[in-house]
Design a protein around this motif. Structure first.
Motif, PDB file in Angstrom:
ATOM      1  N   SER A   1     -66.079  26.651 -63.700  1.00  0.00           N
ATOM      2  CA  SER A   1     -65.845  25.228 -63.944  1.00  0.00           C
ATOM      3  C   SER A   1     -65.681  24.453 -62.644  1.00  0.00           C
ATOM      4  O   SER A   1     -66.137  23.315 -62.522  1.00  0.00           O
ATOM      5  N   VAL A   2     -65.028  25.079 -61.669  1.00  0.00           N
ATOM      6  CA  VAL A   2     -64.822  24.417 -60.377  1.00  0.00           C
ATOM      7  C   VAL A   2     -66.129  24.350 -59.586  1.00  0.00           C
ATOM      8  O   VAL A   2     -66.437  23.343 -58.947  1.00  0.00           O
ATOM      9  N   LEU A   3     -66.908  25.420 -59.634  1.00  0.00           N
ATOM     10  CA  LEU A   3     -68.096  25.518 -58.786  1.00  0.00           C
ATOM     11  C   LEU A   3     -69.345  24.860 -59.375  1.00  0.00           C
ATOM     12  O   LEU A   3     -70.247  24.475 -58.638  1.00  0.00           O
ATOM     13  N   LEU A   4     -69.406  24.738 -60.703  1.00  0.00           N
ATOM     14  CA  LEU A   4     -70.637  24.261 -61.342  1.00  0.00           C
ATOM     15  C   LEU A   4     -71.086  22.884 -60.843  1.00  0.00           C
ATOM     16  O   LEU A   4     -72.282  22.682 -60.606  1.00  0.00           O
ATOM     17  N   PRO A   5     -70.153  21.913 -60.658  1.00  0.00           N
ATOM     18  CA  PRO A   5     -70.618  20.618 -60.144  1.00  0.00           C
ATOM     19  C   PRO A   5     -71.258  20.720 -58.764  1.00  0.00           C
ATOM     20  O   PRO A   5     -72.117  19.908 -58.410  1.00  0.00           O
ATOM     21  N   ALA A   6     -70.830  21.700 -57.966  1.00  0.00           N
ATOM     22  CA  ALA A   6     -71.380  21.861 -56.618  1.00  0.00           C
ATOM     23  C   ALA A   6     -72.632  22.731 -56.609  1.00  0.00           C
ATOM     24  O   ALA A   6     -73.329  22.804 -55.608  1.00  0.00           O
ATOM     25  N   TYR A   7     -72.869  23.385 -57.738  1.00  0.00           N
ATOM     26  CA  TYR A   7     -74.019  24.288 -57.841  1.00  0.00           C
ATOM     27  C   TYR A   7     -75.236  23.444 -58.161  1.00  0.00           C
ATOM     28  O   TYR A   7     -75.324  22.828 -59.215  1.00  0.00           O
ATOM     29  N   ASP A   8     -76.187  23.392 -57.267  1.00  0.00           N
ATOM     30  CA  ASP A   8     -77.331  22.499 -57.405  1.00  0.00           C
ATOM     31  C   ASP A   8     -78.183  22.913 -58.600  1.00  0.00           C
ATOM     32  O   ASP A   8     -79.018  23.795 -58.495  1.00  0.00           O
ATOM     33  N   LYS A   9     -77.959  22.241 -59.722  1.00  0.00           N
ATOM     34  CA  LYS A   9     -78.591  22.640 -60.979  1.00  0.00           C
ATOM     35  C   LYS A   9     -80.116  22.755 -60.909  1.00  0.00           C
ATOM     36  O   LYS A   9     -80.679  23.749 -61.329  1.00  0.00           O
ATOM     37  N   PRO A  10     -80.799  21.731 -60.385  1.00  0.00           N
ATOM     38  CA  PRO A  10     -82.262  21.853 -60.360  1.00  0.00           C
ATOM     39  C   PRO A  10     -82.778  23.060 -59.587  1.00  0.00           C
ATOM     40  O   PRO A  10     -83.806  23.621 -59.923  1.00  0.00           O
ATOM     41  N   LYS A  11     -82.034  23.495 -58.558  1.00  0.00           N
ATOM     42  CA  LYS A  11     -82.488  24.643 -57.779  1.00  0.00           C
ATOM     43  C   LYS A  11     -82.379  25.941 -58.570  1.00  0.00           C
ATOM     44  O   LYS A  11     -83.040  26.918 -58.263  1.00  0.00           O
ATOM     45  N   HIS A  12     -81.502  25.964 -59.554  1.00  0.00           N
ATOM     46  CA  HIS A  12     -81.248  27.209 -60.276  1.00  0.00           C
ATOM     47  C   HIS A  12     -81.646  27.093 -61.750  1.00  0.00           C
ATOM     48  O   HIS A  12     -81.170  27.857 -62.572  1.00  0.00           O
ATOM     49  N   SER A  13     -82.513  26.140 -62.058  1.00  0.00           N
ATOM     50  CA  SER A  13     -82.964  25.938 -63.430  1.00  0.00           C
ATOM     51  C   SER A  13     -84.485  25.887 -63.444  1.00  0.00           C
ATOM     52  O   SER A  13     -85.129  25.704 -62.413  1.00  0.00           O
ATOM     53  N   GLU A  14     -85.035  26.040 -64.635  1.00  0.00           N
ATOM     54  CA  GLU A  14     -86.485  25.910 -64.781  1.00  0.00           C
ATOM     55  C   GLU A  14     -86.863  24.436 -64.725  1.00  0.00           C
ATOM     56  O   GLU A  14     -86.361  23.623 -65.508  1.00  0.00           O
ATOM     57  N   HIS A  15     -87.729  24.080 -63.792  1.00  0.00           N
ATOM     58  CA  HIS A  15     -88.173  22.698 -63.678  1.00  0.00           C
ATOM     59  C   HIS A  15     -89.107  22.335 -64.833  1.00  0.00           C
ATOM     60  O   HIS A  15     -89.704  23.205 -65.471  1.00  0.00           O
ATOM     61  N   LEU A  16     -89.231  21.041 -65.059  1.00  0.00           N
ATOM     62  CA  LEU A  16     -90.235  20.558 -66.013  1.00  0.00           C
ATOM     63  C   LEU A  16     -91.595  20.544 -65.333  1.00  0.00           C
ATOM     64  O   LEU A  16     -91.723  20.173 -64.166  1.00  0.00           O
TER      65      LEU A  16
END
Length: 502
Positions: A398-413
């Motif tokens: 919960s603490v780290l997720l906002p700092a975790y760059d979501k687009p870098k670790h997710s499937e792009h469109l």
């Protein structure tokens, strides 16, 4: 389970949900038929409940106008009662809420007296308390009835009581009959420097509630004991003033030295039991960083080992993110609370957030945090992690997720662009998509139809040829409002693509 589901029976909960929906719509002509369909009720049920709500409003504010209109309509623009006020109005008739207020506010509380005061049977109390009993059991707490109380680790008891009373009132009422608000405000003020909460509007009110619960319990001679696991932080540390409590309580209410030490330490523990830090320049944050690093201790060492691991295995491309004081301070608080209590403990967040579908970025982050703690739990010094591994991992996540760059670790469109072949026409849309960070875009190619999440086209020709193609029509003479609509569409597709179907 959400707070209202724990505290309200089914009829009360339906009424609350209906009221909440009416406030959300905020229109002068809401159809009762529409409400009944949204909440899966029949029209007659909805009509009856809306009439009950209309009558309740007058009980909350005697001059409240009717929200009912002719032809099965409701005018929610006439609402004067807030969602918090109506929740509290309902909870005052809720057995679990009544029971908690009863044993906090009355001397020698017991089940027979409670049943007489509130005109309920013991069997009704037992039945209506079941969801809340099950909820607190996960924190090794239990309700007692012969002597009405909530028992277990008194630190967890008080946090659970705070969660219950704060979420039931949100500061709109003072539910503590046995404690004057001024006494609680004075006590909270005396220790405010230790609490980041004191520097925000609602946080200051929350702190006053904590102080009121503190006074309710100590005046009943229910005390918290000192815990030796505090030693590395509080022993011989002038920042933690163990004389302050009795000075504030005064000679008449002062506690014996044995209890004063335990209660003072609990106040200082409360300042660290949750990830409170939200402001970069918070003095208590820098005090925390200083105090935890001053002496050798397992909490600071564990957090430092985790940060070293995370810089290599989680934030390899952006390790400096983990040097932020707010992140370190919040991880220290979380680790300290679990190190001390060594069991799950009440969590306000769990009572207010709807369960969310797992997403790939969060799942990846959780897995990597889990790997670290799986290994640490094998070490003798950190064996206590076995019993609290799941909530500990979730708290770190919960603490780290906002700092975790979501687009870098997710499937792009994967987006195809079908525009007229003119750089001046397409450059802005490509720039817009590129800035989002979660879209890979390129000129549309028919042979790649199966791979596209969306095709943005200035013509409907592709859809005529391929009716199943996910096509978003884009007029070349667009304005900023249309960019916002496109963003919402892309964001929804991105979220859907990255949800894990279990």
């Amino acid at each position: 389970m959400l707070y209202e589901e724990l505290m309200m029976d089914s009829g009360m909960l339906t009424k609350f949900k209906l009221f909440k929906r009416i406030t959300q719509i905020n229109q002068s002509d809401i159809s009762i038929t529409q409400l009944s369909e949204e909440l899966s009720l029949n029209y007659q049920q909805t009509f009856i409940i809306v009439n009950e709500i209309n009558n309740d409003l007058v009980k909350v504010i005697s001059s409240h106008p009717s929200i009912l209109k002719k032809a099965g309509k409701i005018d929610s623009t006439k609402l004067l009662v807030t969602i918090d006020e109506y929740r509290y109005f309902l909870l005052k008739k809720s057995v679990p809420f009544q029971f908690i207020l009863y044993f906090l506010n009355y001397d020698s509380p017991n089940i027979d007296d409670f049943c007489q005061r509130y005109y309920v049977s013991r069997s009704t109390v037992s039945r209506k308390m079941l969801p809340l009993k099950k909820h607190v059991k996960q924190y090794n707490l239990r309700f007692t009835y012969t002597e009405a109380n909530l028992s277990g680790d008194e630190r967890a008891v008080r946090v659970a009581l705070f969660d219950t009373l704060w979420l039931g009132t949100r500061g709109t009422a003072w539910p503590f009959k046995s404690v004057a608000r001024e006494d609680a405000e004075r006590l909270a003020g005396a220790f405010s420097e230790y609490f980041p909460l004191s520097r925000t509007y609602l946080g200051a009110k929350e702190l006053t509630y904590f102080a009121a619960i503190f006074l309710c319990r100590t005046r009943k001679k229910i005390y918290v004991c000192y815990d030796d696991k505090y030693d590395f932080l509080m022993m011989d540390n002038p920042y933690y003033d163990f004389e302050r409590l009795n000075k504030e309580l005064g000679p008449i209410q002062a506690l014996p030295a044995k209890y004063s030490k335990g209660e003072s330490s609990f106040i200082f523990f409360l300042a660290h039991y949750a990830p409170f830090y939200t402001l970069d320049d918070d003095p208590s944050l820098f005090q925390t960083l200083q105090d935890f690093s001053a002496r050798p201790n397992p909490v600071y060492e564990l957090v430092q080992e985790f940060l070293d691991y995370a810089k290599i295995n989680i934030f390899k491309k952006e390790p400096d993110v983990l040097n932020k004081p707010i992140i370190i301070g919040n991880l220290l608080n979380i680790t300290f609370a679990f190190f001390v209590l060594r069991q799950p403990f009440p969590n306000l967040q769990k009572l207010v957030e709807l369960p969310r579908k797992k997403k790939k970025a969060g799942e990846l982050l959780e897995a990597r945090i889990q790997t670290f703690f799986d290994e640490k739990a094998k070490e003798k010094e950190y064996k206590f992690i076995y019993t609290i591994k799941k909530p500990l991992v979730n708290a770190f996540k919960s603490v780290l997720l906002p700092a975790y760059d979501k687009p870098k670790h997710s499937e792009h469109l994967n987006v195809g662009i079908a525009f007229e072949h003119n750089f001046l026409l397409v450059r802005r849309i490509y720039q817009f998509l590129n800035d989002l960070g979660f879209v890979d875009s390129a000129p549309y190619q028919e042979e790649l139809n199966e791979q596209y999440d969306l095709v943005i086209s200035s013509s409907l020709l592709p859809r005529k040829k391929y009716p199943e193609l996910p096509l978003y029509f884009w007029d070349l003479s667009y304005d900023e409002e249309e960019l916002a609509d496109l963003y919402r569409t892309l964001q929804q597709l991105f979220e859907k693509k990255n949800i894990i179907n279990e």
